[in-house]
Design a protein around this motif. Structure first.
Motif, short mmCIF file in Angstrom:
data_model
loop_
_atom_site.label_atom_id
_atom_site.label_comp_id
_atom_site.label_asym_id
_atom_site.label_seq_id
_atom_site.Cartn_x
_atom_site.Cartn_y
_atom_site.Cartn_z
N ALA A 384 0.80 -1.14 0.12
CA ALA A 384 -0.10 -0.08 0.07
C ALA A 384 0.77 1.34 0.04
O ALA A 384 1.73 1.50 0.93
CB ALA A 384 -0.89 -0.22 1.16
N GLY A 385 0.30 2.33 -0.89
CA GLY A 385 1.36 3.50 -0.97
C GLY A 385 2.74 3.40 -1.40
O GLY A 385 3.10 4.46 -1.54
N LYS A 386 3.02 2.29 -2.05
CA LYS A 386 4.50 2.03 -2.57
C LYS A 386 4.85 1.59 -4.00
O LYS A 386 5.84 1.70 -4.45
CB LYS A 386 5.21 1.11 -1.47
N PHE A 387 3.47 1.19 -4.33
CA PHE A 387 3.58 0.70 -5.86
C PHE A 387 2.49 1.72 -6.66
O PHE A 387 1.37 1.58 -6.21
CB PHE A 387 3.33 -0.67 -5.80
N THR A 388 3.04 2.05 -7.74
CA THR A 388 2.08 2.73 -8.80
C THR A 388 2.35 2.31 -9.98
O THR A 388 3.34 2.26 -10.43
CB THR A 388 2.31 4.31 -8.86
N ALA A 389 1.21 2.13 -10.83
CA ALA A 389 1.31 1.57 -12.23
C ALA A 389 -0.05 2.07 -12.97
O ALA A 389 -1.14 2.12 -12.15
CB ALA A 389 1.42 0.06 -12.42
N SER A 390 0.14 2.33 -13.95
CA SER A 390 -1.08 2.64 -14.90
C SER A 390 -2.22 1.65 -15.28
O SER A 390 -1.75 0.45 -14.91
CB SER A 390 -0.84 3.37 -16.18
#
Length: 509
Positions: A384-390
């Motif tokens: 949570a809050g540590k991985f971002t992807a489209s």
């Protein structure tokens, strides 16, 4: 056998819904109990129903599974749930629990409260067979022989090893954090009444057995039905060491390797709590642990479960690494990851151990005499809050080599569309960056991993068709301190196949 009166009382107890609830620990909970602690309540309720000392019941469960039911999946010896109710060709504790509690076998496998009730019922049945009356049942020390039997050991010395482990937990106390709340046992002085087991060999005592190849190990022979007598290294060179996780307890694994029905063994077993080591197959002989590599390797089993990191203690890493170093020195095996491998890396096998919670960096540094990292963090695609992807990145659970519950995938394209892993780097310095991904022939041949170093972004290309299911080093990099996107996986590549983003590990050197 359980007395007729005890069987009748159990059946009457489950005849009504109200008393069934009592058996599952929902009505016997003290008024002061926290309703947010259902696992603790289940132990309290089942202990009251079956008149088993509550702290002893918890200690048995913790010794078996660290109070982790593993979502109904069996251990290596066929044990289920928090209380490790075993069902295999020679042990039928699960079926016995079903009869005693009138609960379906499938419920006992998957429902924590029912499983705890089943374990308590089996322990009580053993106590009745030993003739423990109501007064004796209040004394945890009097339950020693019942606990020893609960471990389903193949020999008196292993039964003593199992029971001693449970009573050591009572002496030290238990504090377990579980998804169903905390369960604790305060340290307490209990004098175990070993009875006939007092005459059994104490496997915790220093070993003087001439059979061991490693002087720090105890010797307990595996069944001759579970390995092949050989004359290594004359007959076959020994050039690999294979690291396993038992999917069970220390004593339970030793007992399983003594069981002719197991058809499996390893040369060594290492205990979680203190790194104690038992040898069960001579190194000259071929233990049955790695299929086609049995002839060339030495197998080391480690107590625990691949999905529960609490088993992998520093004491275990240090003891196992000393053993591995000793074996490597005696046979001239290079101390590297090409020759010291996980079970998952052995060709032709279907196992995943030692799994994502095994810290290869720390372990190999102990093996080679190096210094383990001073700080390390793992960022998964689900952190949570540590991985971002489209939204272009899909989610999959297809490969069992994944880290955690799932992983992300996307088609390669001529634009970045990077999936980023964010971490809080404690101080500027040199860090090792590693990637975890499942490997398949249809995955990308040159997946771009971007590392945000102090001198700018650096790209490392990884062939995700091979080498999956373990930590793979991307290299060492100088990183700035701070909270930022440290590692990314880009879709911009000339490689073919799906680009995978699963997990990364960053360690301060």
């Amino acid at each position: 056998m359980v007395s007729v009166q005890v069987r009748r009382s159990y059946r009457l107890a489950v005849a009504s819904a109200g008393l069934l609830a009592v058996m599952l620990g929902t009505l016997s909970t003290p008024a002061s109990a926290d309703p947010a602690e259902p696992l603790a309540d289940a132990f309290t309720g089942s202990a009251a129903t079956y008149e088993v000392p509550r702290d002893l019941l918890v200690a048995v469960g913790y010794a078996e599974t660290h109070l982790d039911g593993h979502k109904g999946e069996p251990s290596a010896s066929g044990g289920y749930g928090v209380m490790h109710l075993v069902s295999n060709p020679t042990v039928h504790a699960l079926e016995q629990a079903a009869k005693l509690t009138a609960q379906p076998v499938e419920t006992l496998k998957t429902d924590d409260a029912a499983n705890i009730a089943g374990g308590a019922a089996v322990l009580r049945a053993y106590a009745d067979e030993l003739g423990l009356d109501a007064t004796a049942r209040k004394d945890a020390g009097k339950w020693y022989s019942a606990v020893a039997r609960y471990g389903n050991a193949s020999s008196p010395e292993v039964a003593r090893l199992y029971a001693d482990t449970v009573y050591d937990l009572l002496a030290k106390g238990v504090k377990a954090a579980t998804p169903s709340g905390a369960v604790t046992v305060a340290p307490q002085a209990v004098t175990p009444d070993r009875g006939a087991y007092a005459k059994a060999a104490d496997l915790n005592a220093p070993s003087l057995a001439a059979a061991v190849d490693y002087p720090a190990a105890h010797w307990v022979a595996a069944s001759s039905s579970n390995y092949t007598v050989s004359n290594r290294p004359t007959s076959n060179a020994i050039d690999r060491i294979v690291i396993h996780v038992t999917q069970g307890s220390y004593a339970g694994t030793i007992s399983w390797f003594q069981n002719p029905a197991a058809q499996v063994s390893a040369h060594y077993v290492v205990r979680s709590s203190d790194g104690d080591i038992t040898q069960m197959v001579r190194e000259k002989d071929r233990a049955w642990h790695a299929r086609d590599w049995n002839s060339r390797s030495v197998g080391i089993e480690h107590e625990g479960y691949v999905d529960n990191a609490s088993w992998f203690t520093d004491a275990m890493y240090r003891a196992s690494a000393a053993l591995t170093r000793n074996i490597a020195d005696r046979y001239g095996i290079p101390k590297d990851r090409a020759h010291i491998v996980g079970h998952v890396e052995v060709p032709g096998n279907d196992h995943t151990d030692p799994g994502p919670n095994w810290n290869w960096t720390t372990y190999m540094q102990y093996v080679t005499g190096g210094t383990p990292p001073t700080w390390s963090t793992i960022v998964d695609n689900s952190t949570a809050g540590k991985f971002t992807a489209s939204a272009n990145w899909g989610t999959s659970t297809y490969s069992t080599q994944r880290y955690g519950a799932d992983y992300r995938f996307a088609d390669p394209v001529s634009l970045s569309d990077t999936a980023w892993y964010r971490a809080t780097i404690p101080s500027a310095g040199t860090y090792r960056v590693e990637a975890w991904y499942p490997a398949l022939s249809g995955y990308n041949s040159a997946a771009p991993y971007i590392v945000a170093t102090s001198s700018g972004n650096t790209t490392v290309y990884v062939d995700q068709r091979t080498g999956g299911g373990s930590w793979r080093s991307l290299g060492t990099f100088t990183l700035n301190a701070g909270d930022y996107n440290v590692v990314g996986v880009s879709r911009w590549t000339s490689g073919t196949g799906l680009v995978i983003a699963d997990a990364v590990r960053i360690s301060r050197l």
